[in-house]
Design an enzyme around this catalytic site. Structure first.
Site, PDB file in Angstrom:
ATOM      1  N   ASP A  61      39.401  64.755  76.889  1.00 46.94           N
ATOM      2  CA  ASP A  61      40.249  65.859  77.326  1.00 46.94           C
ATOM      3  C   ASP A  61      40.571  66.734  76.107  1.00 46.94           C
ATOM      4  O   ASP A  61      41.078  66.222  75.106  1.00 46.94           O
ATOM      5  CB  ASP A  61      41.537  65.249  77.927  1.00 46.94           C
ATOM      6  CG  ASP A  61      42.357  66.291  78.656  1.00 46.94           C
ATOM      7  OD1 ASP A  61      42.654  67.336  78.060  1.00 46.94           O
ATOM      8  OD2 ASP A  61      42.694  66.044  79.830  1.00 46.94           O
ATOM      9  N   LYS A  83      48.045  74.052  79.230  1.00 49.17           N
ATOM     10  CA  LYS A  83      47.836  73.143  78.086  1.00 49.17           C
ATOM     11  C   LYS A  83      46.358  73.129  77.697  1.00 49.17           C
ATOM     12  O   LYS A  83      46.007  73.113  76.522  1.00 49.17           O
ATOM     13  CB  LYS A  83      48.247  71.714  78.463  1.00 49.17           C
ATOM     14  CG  LYS A  83      49.726  71.457  78.376  1.00 49.17           C
ATOM     15  CD  LYS A  83      49.959  69.955  78.588  1.00 49.17           C
ATOM     16  CE  LYS A  83      51.419  69.616  78.600  1.00 49.17           C
ATOM     17  NZ  LYS A  83      51.667  68.229  79.049  1.00 49.17           N
ATOM     18  N   THR A  84      45.491  73.089  78.703  1.00 43.31           N
ATOM     19  CA  THR A  84      44.053  73.042  78.425  1.00 43.31           C
ATOM     20  C   THR A  84      43.627  74.278  77.642  1.00 43.31           C
ATOM     21  O   THR A  84      42.912  74.175  76.638  1.00 43.31           O
ATOM     22  CB  THR A  84      43.252  72.918  79.741  1.00 43.31           C
ATOM     23  OG1 THR A  84      43.561  71.656  80.330  1.00 43.31           O
ATOM     24  CG2 THR A  84      41.760  73.022  79.511  1.00 43.31           C
ATOM     25  N   GLY A 107      41.039  74.075  65.240  1.00 45.02           N
ATOM     26  CA  GLY A 107      41.330  73.189  64.100  1.00 45.02           C
ATOM     27  C   GLY A 107      40.076  72.468  63.657  1.00 45.02           C
ATOM     28  O   GLY A 107      39.791  72.341  62.456  1.00 45.02           O
ATOM     29  N   ARG A 164      38.073  72.867  60.085  1.00 44.27           N
ATOM     30  CA  ARG A 164      37.831  71.698  59.237  1.00 44.27           C
ATOM     31  C   ARG A 164      36.342  71.538  58.906  1.00 44.27           C
ATOM     32  O   ARG A 164      35.984  71.237  57.778  1.00 44.27           O
ATOM     33  CB  ARG A 164      38.350  70.475  59.995  1.00 44.27           C
ATOM     34  CG  ARG A 164      38.177  69.163  59.290  1.00 44.27           C
ATOM     35  CD  ARG A 164      38.780  68.091  60.189  1.00 44.27           C
ATOM     36  NE  ARG A 164      38.483  66.772  59.665  1.00 44.27           N
ATOM     37  CZ  ARG A 164      39.284  65.750  59.795  1.00 44.27           C
ATOM     38  NH1 ARG A 164      40.445  65.884  60.405  1.00 44.27           N
ATOM     39  NH2 ARG A 164      38.941  64.567  59.321  1.00 44.27           N
ATOM     40  N   TYR A 179      46.638  80.571  84.190  1.00 44.80           N
ATOM     41  CA  TYR A 179      45.254  80.818  83.742  1.00 44.80           C
ATOM     42  C   TYR A 179      45.195  82.073  82.863  1.00 44.80           C
ATOM     43  O   TYR A 179      44.702  82.034  81.739  1.00 44.80           O
ATOM     44  CB  TYR A 179      44.368  80.973  84.975  1.00 44.80           C
ATOM     45  CG  TYR A 179      42.897  81.140  84.693  1.00 44.80           C
ATOM     46  CD1 TYR A 179      42.111  80.079  84.249  1.00 44.80           C
ATOM     47  CD2 TYR A 179      42.262  82.364  84.909  1.00 44.80           C
ATOM     48  CE1 TYR A 179      40.746  80.231  84.026  1.00 44.80           C
ATOM     49  CE2 TYR A 179      40.903  82.522  84.691  1.00 44.80           C
ATOM     50  CZ  TYR A 179      40.148  81.458  84.250  1.00 44.80           C
ATOM     51  OH  TYR A 179      38.795  81.615  84.032  1.00 44.80           O
ATOM     52  N   TYR A 210      43.344  82.458  63.857  1.00 45.27           N
ATOM     53  CA  TYR A 210      42.597  81.490  63.038  1.00 45.27           C
ATOM     54  C   TYR A 210      41.532  82.220  62.215  1.00 45.27           C
ATOM     55  O   TYR A 210      41.228  81.839  61.093  1.00 45.27           O
ATOM     56  CB  TYR A 210      41.936  80.407  63.906  1.00 45.27           C
ATOM     57  CG  TYR A 210      42.785  79.177  64.089  1.00 45.27           C
ATOM     58  CD1 TYR A 210      43.842  79.169  64.988  1.00 45.27           C
ATOM     59  CD2 TYR A 210      42.544  78.008  63.354  1.00 45.27           C
ATOM     60  CE1 TYR A 210      44.630  78.040  65.160  1.00 45.27           C
ATOM     61  CE2 TYR A 210      43.322  76.878  63.526  1.00 45.27           C
ATOM     62  CZ  TYR A 210      44.370  76.902  64.431  1.00 45.27           C
ATOM     63  OH  TYR A 210      45.147  75.780  64.586  1.00 45.27           O
TER      64      TYR A 210
HETATM   65  P1  NAD Z   1      34.135  74.880  85.999  1.00 44.67           P
HETATM   66  O1  NAD Z   1      35.432  74.524  86.589  1.00 44.67           O
HETATM   67  O2  NAD Z   1      32.891  74.584  86.774  1.00 44.67           O
HETATM   68  O3  NAD Z   1      33.952  74.239  84.559  1.00 44.67           O
HETATM   69  C1  NAD Z   1      35.017  73.929  83.700  1.00 44.67           C
HETATM   70  C2  NAD Z   1      34.752  72.586  83.057  1.00 44.67           C
HETATM   71  O4  NAD Z   1      35.821  72.273  82.152  1.00 44.67           O
HETATM   72  C3  NAD Z   1      34.678  71.454  84.077  1.00 44.67           C
HETATM   73  O5  NAD Z   1      33.545  70.659  83.832  1.00 44.67           O
HETATM   74  C4  NAD Z   1      35.970  70.684  83.843  1.00 44.67           C
HETATM   75  O6  NAD Z   1      35.879  69.306  84.203  1.00 44.67           O
HETATM   76  C5  NAD Z   1      36.198  70.910  82.375  1.00 44.67           C
HETATM   77  N1  NAD Z   1      37.604  70.748  81.961  1.00 44.67           N
HETATM   78  C6  NAD Z   1      38.697  71.270  82.560  1.00 44.67           C
HETATM   79  N2  NAD Z   1      39.804  70.902  81.894  1.00 44.67           N
HETATM   80  C7  NAD Z   1      39.398  70.135  80.856  1.00 44.67           C
HETATM   81  C8  NAD Z   1      40.075  69.448  79.810  1.00 44.67           C
HETATM   82  N3  NAD Z   1      41.419  69.479  79.699  1.00 44.67           N
HETATM   83  N4  NAD Z   1      39.328  68.758  78.906  1.00 44.67           N
HETATM   84  C9  NAD Z   1      37.972  68.694  79.021  1.00 44.67           C
HETATM   85  N5  NAD Z   1      37.293  69.314  79.988  1.00 44.67           N
HETATM   86  C10 NAD Z   1      37.998  70.040  80.889  1.00 44.67           C
HETATM   87  O7  NAD Z   1      34.209  76.458  85.663  1.00 44.67           O
HETATM   88  P2  NAD Z   1      33.091  77.454  85.101  1.00 44.67           P
HETATM   89  O8  NAD Z   1      32.923  78.521  86.092  1.00 44.67           O
HETATM   90  O9  NAD Z   1      31.917  76.692  84.632  1.00 44.67           O
HETATM   91  O10 NAD Z   1      33.864  78.086  83.862  1.00 44.67           O
HETATM   92  C11 NAD Z   1      33.571  77.717  82.529  1.00 44.67           C
HETATM   93  C12 NAD Z   1      34.428  78.552  81.585  1.00 44.67           C
HETATM   94  O11 NAD Z   1      34.132  79.941  81.749  1.00 44.67           O
HETATM   95  C13 NAD Z   1      35.930  78.381  81.826  1.00 44.67           C
HETATM   96  O12 NAD Z   1      36.592  78.376  80.579  1.00 44.67           O
HETATM   97  C14 NAD Z   1      36.292  79.634  82.586  1.00 44.67           C
HETATM   98  O13 NAD Z   1      37.628  80.009  82.376  1.00 44.67           O
HETATM   99  C15 NAD Z   1      35.321  80.655  82.010  1.00 44.67           C
HETATM  100  N6  NAD Z   1      35.079  81.730  82.972  1.00 44.67           N
HETATM  101  C16 NAD Z   1      34.286  81.525  84.062  1.00 44.67           C
HETATM  102  C17 NAD Z   1      34.112  82.558  84.970  1.00 44.67           C
HETATM  103  C18 NAD Z   1      33.246  82.387  86.196  1.00 44.67           C
HETATM  104  O14 NAD Z   1      33.203  83.292  87.027  1.00 44.67           O
HETATM  105  N7  NAD Z   1      32.518  81.312  86.357  1.00 44.67           N
HETATM  106  C19 NAD Z   1      34.741  83.794  84.778  1.00 44.67           C
HETATM  107  C20 NAD Z   1      35.554  83.946  83.662  1.00 44.67           C
HETATM  108  C21 NAD Z   1      35.706  82.920  82.751  1.00 44.67           C
END
Ligand code: NAD
Ligand code: UDP
Length: 314
Positions: free
Chosen positions: A59, A92-93, A103, A107, A146, A160
């Site tokens: 995580d 938090k994520t 970080g 490093r 979000y 950073y």
């Molecule tokens: P998704 O939900 O399919 O993928 C997100 C992944 O992050 C998942 O595998 C999930 O298990 C993992 N995850 C969530 N919280 C976590 C944590 N605390 N620790 C470790 N892993 C964690 O979504 P996606 O569409 O593949 O999006 C990927 C990234 O792109 C995201 O950051 C999203 O905000 C960004 N994004 C996507 C879109 C889109 O349209 N798909 C648009 C804008 C931004």
């Protein structure tokens, strides 16, 4: 070619898993980190036999140490139903995940790319959205965990870079769709295709006049790779999206037509703070990355429909 060691957080998700695959195909070594909140093992199971691929359940809100050359920070649920499920965890994520990964980058002197979002523009008053627009976000609304989480992550990245010389890259991703989206992800393209293929009602929230600009996932992956490889002093943020704008009603009709579905369109309430319009200005990506999307909606939908059709039949 120099083989790089690359960390992809959120690597078992829709976009992350396709990025892992592309990086492996380009000859790099990939470490995929995910807590499987919205990601699926099925997305990466075919990569597990590859000796240059490694999967770690972790995580990002917890510190993590590894030696890599580059980090793509994607960990974060992206669908409104999933990021609103536990709003505090989502924030938090984004925030602690960014701090932990920045970080780490500091490093080990790695280059780091942040998957930011068009949601930083909120319900935009400037149309199409340019990177210089600061946005119109409700800080206490349904989407704020979000939107504000991603905005704070951008702030962390920029600082950073300024304070610690971390090599950063920020992309603002607009609505992206394609194979490997979770069938029950809740986002509009996967919802409409799943509903149409099963001849279920197509659920339009509100009057369907709200717009989005849909990008096929392959175009996004190409944009991410180009951004990571861009000139050292180009940090972004840069919009990565397809500027063709459609109403949600137009999308519903297109999906019905392409699937030859008997589905009927029904109306459901519009969630609060649902942005009325969204369209990227991609002049900066064109100039800096020589990038523009290649796959238009019909072609992308046909590929995505084929994926979901196979999934349902299996
Ligand atoms: P998704 O939900 O399919 O993928 C997100 C992944 O992050 C998942 O595998 C999930 O298990 C993992 N995850 C969530 N919280 C976590 C944590 N605390 N620790 C470790 N892993 C964690 O979504 P996606 O569409 O593949 O999006 C990927 C990234 O792109 C995201 O950051 C999203 O905000 C960004 N994004 C996507 C879109 C889109 O349209 N798909 C648009 C804008 C931004
Ligand atoms: N939407 C819809 N029906 C659905 C899912 C979504 O009408 O079954 C609408 C939603 O209200 C929004 C648009 O489609 O206006 C895009 O929603 P999505 O969740 O895919 O992305 P976002 O709103 O974050 O851009």
């Amino acid at each position: 070619m120099i083989r790089k060691k690359v960390l992809v957080t959120g690597g078992a998700g829709f976009v992350g898993s396709q990025l892992c695959e592309r990086l492996l195909n380009d000859g790099h070594e990939v470490v995929c980190l995910d807590n499987y909140f919205t990601g699926q093992k099925a997305n990466i199971v075919h990569l597990l036999d590859n000796p240059f691929f490694e999967m770690i359940r972790h995580d990002v809100t917890m510190p993590f140490f590894i030696e890599v050359d580059e980090i793509y920070n994607l960990a974060c649920p992206a669908s409104p139903i999933h990021y609103q499920y536990n709003a505090i965890k989502t924030m938090k994520t984004s925030v602690m995940g960014a701090i932990n990964m920045l970080g780490l980058a500091k490093r080990i002197k790695a280059k780091i790319l942040q998957a930011s979002t068009s949601e930083v523009y909120g319900d935009p008053l400037v149309h199409p959205q340019v990177e210089s627009y600061w946005g119109h976000v409700n800080p206490i609304g349904e989407r704020s965990c979000y939107d504000e989480g991603k905005r704070a992550a951008e702030t962390l990245f920029v600082n950073y870079h300024k304070q610690n010389n971390v090599r950063i890259k920020i992309i603002r991703i607009f609505n992206t769709y394609g194979p490997k989206m979770h069938p029950h992800d809740g986002r509009v393209v996967s919802n409409f295709i799943m509903q149409a293929l099963q001849n279920e009602d197509i659920t339009i929230y509100g009057d369907g006049h709200q717009t989005r600009s849909f990008q096929y996932v392959d175009d996004l992956i190409e944009g991410m790779i180009r951004m990571m490889a861009s000139r050292e002093d180009f940090t972004g943020p840069v919009n990565i999206g397809n500027p063709y704008e459609f109403t949600i009603m137009e999308l519903a009709n297109k999906v019905i037509e392409l699937t030859n579905s008997k589905s009927k369109i029904i109306r459901m309430p519009l969630p609060s703070d649902d942005p009325m319009q969204r369209q990227p200005n991609i002049d900066l990506a064109k100039a800096e990355l020589d990038w523009s999307p290649k796959i238009q909606l019909d072609e992308g939908l046909i590929k995505t429909i084929a994926y979901f059709d196979a999934l349902i039949k299996s």
